[in-house]
Scaffold this motif. Structure first.
Motif, mmCIF file in Angstrom:
data_model
loop_
_atom_site.group_PDB
_atom_site.id
_atom_site.type_symbol
_atom_site.label_atom_id
_atom_site.label_comp_id
_atom_site.label_asym_id
_atom_site.label_seq_id
_atom_site.Cartn_x
_atom_site.Cartn_y
_atom_site.Cartn_z
ATOM 1 N N VAL A 106 0.836 -1.187 0.000
ATOM 2 C CA VAL A 106 0.000 0.000 0.000
ATOM 3 C C VAL A 106 0.875 1.242 0.000
ATOM 4 C CG1 VAL A 106 -1.731 1.297 1.292
ATOM 5 C CG2 VAL A 106 -1.882 -1.176 1.130
ATOM 6 N N GLN A 107 0.533 2.158 -0.850
ATOM 7 C CA GLN A 107 1.256 3.418 -0.917
ATOM 8 C C GLN A 107 0.298 4.561 -0.605
ATOM 9 O OE1 GLN A 107 2.536 3.927 -4.917
ATOM 10 N NE2 GLN A 107 0.510 3.764 -5.749
ATOM 11 N N GLU A 108 0.814 5.608 -0.075
ATOM 12 C CA GLU A 108 -0.011 6.773 0.228
ATOM 13 C C GLU A 108 0.797 8.011 -0.101
ATOM 14 O OE1 GLU A 108 -3.175 8.802 0.856
ATOM 15 O OE2 GLU A 108 -3.268 6.687 1.302
ATOM 16 N N GLU A 109 0.290 8.768 -1.033
ATOM 17 C CA GLU A 109 0.966 10.011 -1.377
ATOM 18 C C GLU A 109 0.724 11.055 -0.294
ATOM 19 O OE1 GLU A 109 0.368 11.574 -5.276
ATOM 20 O OE2 GLU A 109 0.354 9.574 -6.162
ATOM 21 N N LYS A 110 1.712 11.832 -0.026
ATOM 22 C CA LYS A 110 1.634 12.938 0.927
ATOM 23 C C LYS A 110 1.109 12.479 2.288
ATOM 24 C CE LYS A 110 0.701 16.092 -2.851
ATOM 25 N NZ LYS A 110 -0.260 16.986 -3.456
ATOM 26 N N ALA A 111 1.636 11.378 2.777
ATOM 27 C CA ALA A 111 1.165 10.806 4.042
ATOM 28 C C ALA A 111 1.359 11.795 5.197
ATOM 29 C CB ALA A 111 1.901 9.502 4.337
ATOM 30 N N TYR A 112 2.467 12.500 5.229
ATOM 31 C CA TYR A 112 2.719 13.453 6.309
ATOM 32 C C TYR A 112 1.672 14.565 6.298
ATOM 33 C CZ TYR A 112 4.716 17.255 8.959
ATOM 34 O OH TYR A 112 4.892 18.277 9.847
ATOM 35 N N THR A 113 1.409 15.133 5.127
ATOM 36 C CA THR A 113 0.437 16.221 5.011
ATOM 37 C C THR A 113 -0.958 15.755 5.405
ATOM 38 O OG1 THR A 113 1.743 17.126 3.201
ATOM 39 C CG2 THR A 113 -0.499 17.940 3.429
ATOM 40 N N LYS A 114 -1.330 14.566 4.977
ATOM 41 C CA LYS A 114 -2.652 14.046 5.321
ATOM 42 C C LYS A 114 -2.780 13.799 6.818
ATOM 43 C CE LYS A 114 -3.684 12.075 0.853
ATOM 44 N NZ LYS A 114 -3.949 10.881 0.076
ATOM 45 N N GLY A 115 -1.726 13.312 7.436
ATOM 46 C CA GLY A 115 -1.753 13.101 8.883
ATOM 47 C C GLY A 115 -1.834 14.421 9.638
ATOM 48 N N ARG A 116 -1.089 15.397 9.160
ATOM 49 C CA ARG A 116 -1.085 16.713 9.800
ATOM 50 C C ARG A 116 -2.443 17.396 9.682
ATOM 51 N NH1 ARG A 116 2.237 20.581 6.541
ATOM 52 N NH2 ARG A 116 0.239 20.685 5.515
ATOM 53 N N ASP A 117 -3.112 17.206 8.557
ATOM 54 C CA ASP A 117 -4.387 17.868 8.294
ATOM 55 C C ASP A 117 -5.594 17.011 8.687
ATOM 56 O OD1 ASP A 117 -2.836 19.886 7.256
ATOM 57 O OD2 ASP A 117 -3.087 19.236 5.176
ATOM 58 N N TYR A 118 -5.377 16.010 9.501
ATOM 59 C CA TYR A 118 -6.447 15.069 9.856
ATOM 60 C C TYR A 118 -7.623 15.770 10.533
ATOM 61 C CZ TYR A 118 -8.779 11.006 11.845
ATOM 62 O OH TYR A 118 -9.708 10.061 12.184
ATOM 63 N N ASN A 119 -7.357 16.704 11.453
ATOM 64 C CA ASN A 119 -8.450 17.398 12.149
ATOM 65 C C ASN A 119 -9.303 18.220 11.183
ATOM 66 O OD1 ASN A 119 -7.870 16.329 14.643
ATOM 67 N ND2 ASN A 119 -6.482 17.987 15.184
ATOM 68 N N GLU A 120 -8.663 18.842 10.191
ATOM 69 C CA GLU A 120 -9.434 19.582 9.187
ATOM 70 C C GLU A 120 -10.311 18.645 8.365
ATOM 71 O OE1 GLU A 120 -5.843 20.934 8.256
ATOM 72 O OE2 GLU A 120 -5.982 22.420 9.835
ATOM 73 N N ARG A 121 -9.798 17.448 8.097
ATOM 74 C CA ARG A 121 -10.584 16.459 7.346
ATOM 75 C C ARG A 121 -11.814 16.027 8.156
ATOM 76 N NH1 ARG A 121 -11.894 16.060 2.697
ATOM 77 N NH2 ARG A 121 -13.228 14.281 2.519
ATOM 78 N N LEU A 122 -11.646 15.901 9.474
ATOM 79 C CA LEU A 122 -12.782 15.558 10.333
ATOM 80 C C LEU A 122 -13.824 16.671 10.327
ATOM 81 C CD1 LEU A 122 -11.054 13.922 13.432
ATOM 82 C CD2 LEU A 122 -12.342 12.793 11.620
ATOM 83 N N GLN A 123 -13.379 17.921 10.360
ATOM 84 C CA GLN A 123 -14.311 19.050 10.305
ATOM 85 C C GLN A 123 -15.040 19.085 8.972
ATOM 86 O OE1 GLN A 123 -11.783 22.376 11.159
ATOM 87 N NE2 GLN A 123 -11.940 22.111 13.383
ATOM 88 N N ALA A 124 -14.328 18.793 7.893
ATOM 89 C CA ALA A 124 -14.960 18.760 6.568
ATOM 90 C C ALA A 124 -15.993 17.641 6.497
ATOM 91 C CB ALA A 124 -13.897 18.573 5.485
ATOM 92 N N ALA A 125 -15.712 16.515 7.138
ATOM 93 C CA ALA A 125 -16.672 15.403 7.155
ATOM 94 C C ALA A 125 -17.933 15.785 7.921
ATOM 95 C CB ALA A 125 -16.034 14.160 7.767
ATOM 96 N N LYS A 126 -17.778 16.532 9.019
ATOM 97 C CA LYS A 126 -18.951 16.994 9.774
ATOM 98 C C LYS A 126 -19.769 17.981 8.948
ATOM 99 C CE LYS A 126 -17.095 16.340 14.401
ATOM 100 N NZ LYS A 126 -16.592 16.989 15.616
ATOM 101 N N ALA A 127 -19.082 18.877 8.243
ATOM 102 C CA ALA A 127 -19.785 19.839 7.391
ATOM 103 C C ALA A 127 -20.514 19.118 6.259
ATOM 104 C CB ALA A 127 -18.794 20.856 6.829
ATOM 105 N N GLN A 128 -19.883 18.095 5.706
ATOM 106 C CA GLN A 128 -20.516 17.308 4.646
ATOM 107 C C GLN A 128 -21.749 16.595 5.178
ATOM 108 O OE1 GLN A 128 -17.966 14.843 2.145
ATOM 109 N NE2 GLN A 128 -19.389 13.136 2.399
#
Length: 170
Positions: free
Chosen positions: A47-69
């Motif tokens: 399994v590969q994941e591009e920009k793994a560091y950035t995605k991990g760092r921005d995890y809280n923003e992704r959770l907020q976006a999921a709540k907004a969605q």
């Protein structure tokens, strides 16, 4: 009376002994490396994941976006089916708002992501057909397991993200 000193007989270091020591030393190193390579090959899932560091760092923003969605309460139906042959896929998505009215002002794209082969990823912009329907055709490079990601943008802002996994059979 004088104390007697006991001396052990010394063994001479022969070429044969040096060879045994040499082969034993490198044999242990080769055996340890072989074990580590086998364990690594059996446990790596590819399994590969591009920009793994950035995605991990921005995890809280992704959770907020999921709540907004989730607060949008949109209904989204996403599907793909064979179009002609197995690898040519007709991709369809239908977007309805909270009141079940069609959403026609979106920019929608579908990404076909292979978790093990980076060169096989495909992104396709879906054309609006009206009545909340979006459609496109994509040719996959191989059969097998695929991850599908659908993103819908409204005025350049990502408003909806859908993730599905599927298996394309021969």
């Amino acid at each position: 009376m004088a104390a007697r000193q006991f001396q052990e007989p010394q063994r001479a270091l022969t070429g044969r002994m040096v060879l045994v020591i040499f082969l034993s030393f490198f044999g242990v190193i080769i055996a340890a490396n072989t074990v580590m390579m086998v364990v690594a090959a059996r446990t790596y899932d590819g399994v590969q994941e591009e920009k793994a560091y950035t995605k991990g760092r921005d995890y809280n923003e992704r959770l907020q976006a999921a709540k907004a969605q989730q607060a949008l309460n949109w209904t989204v139906v996403f599907e793909h089916e064979a179009q002609g042959d197995t690898l040519t896929r007709l991709v369809s998505a239908r977007f309805l708002d909270a009141d079940q009215r069609p959403l026609d002002n979106l920019s929608v794209e579908a990404e076909f992501f292979s978790s093990v082969e980076q060169d096989h990823d495909r992104t396709q912009r879906l054309a609006s057909l009206g009545d909340g329907q979006y459609q496109g055709v994509v040719r996959l490079p191989r059969e097998g397991r695929w991850q599908f990601r659908v993103r819908a943008y409204e005025n350049g802002v990502e408003r909806y993200y859908l993730y599905k996994e599927s298996f394309v059979r021969p």
